[in-house]
Design a protein around this motif. Structure first.
Motif, mmCIF file in Angstrom:
data_model
loop_
_atom_site.group_PDB
_atom_site.id
_atom_site.type_symbol
_atom_site.label_atom_id
_atom_site.label_comp_id
_atom_site.label_asym_id
_atom_site.label_seq_id
_atom_site.Cartn_x
_atom_site.Cartn_y
_atom_site.Cartn_z
ATOM 1 N N GLN A 55 0.882 -0.995 -0.147
ATOM 2 C CA GLN A 55 -0.024 0.045 0.119
ATOM 3 C C GLN A 55 1.116 1.171 0.094
ATOM 4 O OE1 GLN A 55 -2.387 -0.459 3.472
ATOM 5 N NE2 GLN A 55 -4.065 -1.806 2.241
ATOM 6 N N GLU A 59 0.994 4.118 -2.693
ATOM 7 C CA GLU A 59 0.927 5.513 -2.362
ATOM 8 C C GLU A 59 2.146 6.508 -2.598
ATOM 9 O OE1 GLU A 59 0.160 5.617 1.916
ATOM 10 O OE2 GLU A 59 -1.905 4.722 1.853
ATOM 11 N N ARG A 62 1.468 7.050 -6.396
ATOM 12 C CA ARG A 62 0.784 7.992 -6.538
ATOM 13 C C ARG A 62 1.213 9.288 -6.317
ATOM 14 N NH1 ARG A 62 -4.757 4.996 -3.693
ATOM 15 N NH2 ARG A 62 -4.972 3.483 -5.422
#
Length: 256
Positions: A55, A59, A62
């Motif tokens: 995750q 992230e 992103r």
């Protein structure tokens, strides 16, 4: 039957060994079970950390993508700011040029007004020049001091004559008696407008006054502009002697 008996025998042996070792085997067994539990927990936590790592990596990707977008926006913003600064500079230059053009326009308007005023004055002056001037009367003034002059005469202007082109020729002679005649002046409204010397040759005057040397050059002659005068004017002609005596000679009445 033999297997069951074998298991029982093994169980009794373990119990016997545990009894002989004062419960150390049970202790080890519990430690092994505890270690397995901790190992399972650790493995579970490791799996959880792997999920969190995935995750976090997602992230991070992103965030990197957003950072690239923001960097692109910053570059575009910098370009826009540069364009804005250039536009401001151009605007200031345009304002400066506009002020200069406005000043030039005001100068042109002032020049136009001055030229227009000069044109009007020229037209008025031309009308004044073209308007004929009538010499209504040339009036000789009586002499109060008979010792001041031998005599004088005015050949121009003459009564009831006309002058064109805004100028009158004053021509005549004057012969001083107690002092030589130095100059003749024209007076208008109490002000001296022009002075001219008494020095022109007058052969005819010598015939009348042959014994007076000054008679040979007792004449005066000068043009006089009357364009700045009103519709009616009164001029006075005076003689000035070398002793600074002032002798009134004539009054000249003019009319447009």
């Amino acid at each position: 039957m033999q297997v069951a008996e074998g298991a029982k025998i093994l169980s009794w042996r373990l119990k016997l060994s545990n009894w002989l070792s004062n419960g150390i085997l049970d202790k080890y067994q519990r430690q092994i079970e505890s270690t397995k539990i901790k190992s399972n927990q650790t493995e579970s936590e490791l799996n959880s950390l792997k999920i969190q790592l995935q995750q976090s990596q997602l992230e991070l990707k992103r965030a990197l993508a957003q950072l690239q977008i923001n960097q692109g926006f910053q570059i575009e913003l910098g370009e826009k700011q540069l364009q804005l600064q250039q536009t401001k500079t151009q605007l200031q230059q345009c304002q400066t040029q506009l002020q200069q053009k406005q000043q030039q326009l005001e100068n042109y308007q002032t020049q136009f007004q001055q030229t227009q005023s000069k044109l009007i004055n020229s037209q008025d002056w031309l009308q004044q020049i073209q308007a004929p001037i009538q010499v209504v009367e040339v009036k000789r003034l009586p002499q109060k001091d008979f010792e001041a002059l031998w005599g004088f005469g005015i050949g121009s202007p003459l009564s009831e004559s006309k002058a064109i082109a805004g100028s009158i020729l004053f021509k005549g002679w004057v012969l001083g008696k107690k002092s030589l005649a130095k100059k003749v002046r024209i007076i208008y409204q109490g002000k001296i407008l022009i002075e001219t010397p008494v020095e022109q040759p007058r052969p005819a005057i010598i015939q009348h006054y042959p014994d007076i040397p000054a008679a040979a050059n007792s004449g005066f002659e000068t043009p006089f502009s009357v364009t700045a005068m009103g519709s009616e004017a009164e001029l006075e002609l005076q003689a000035v002697l070398e002793d600074e005596s002032i002798i009134p000679l004539s009054l000249i009445y003019l009319k447009r």
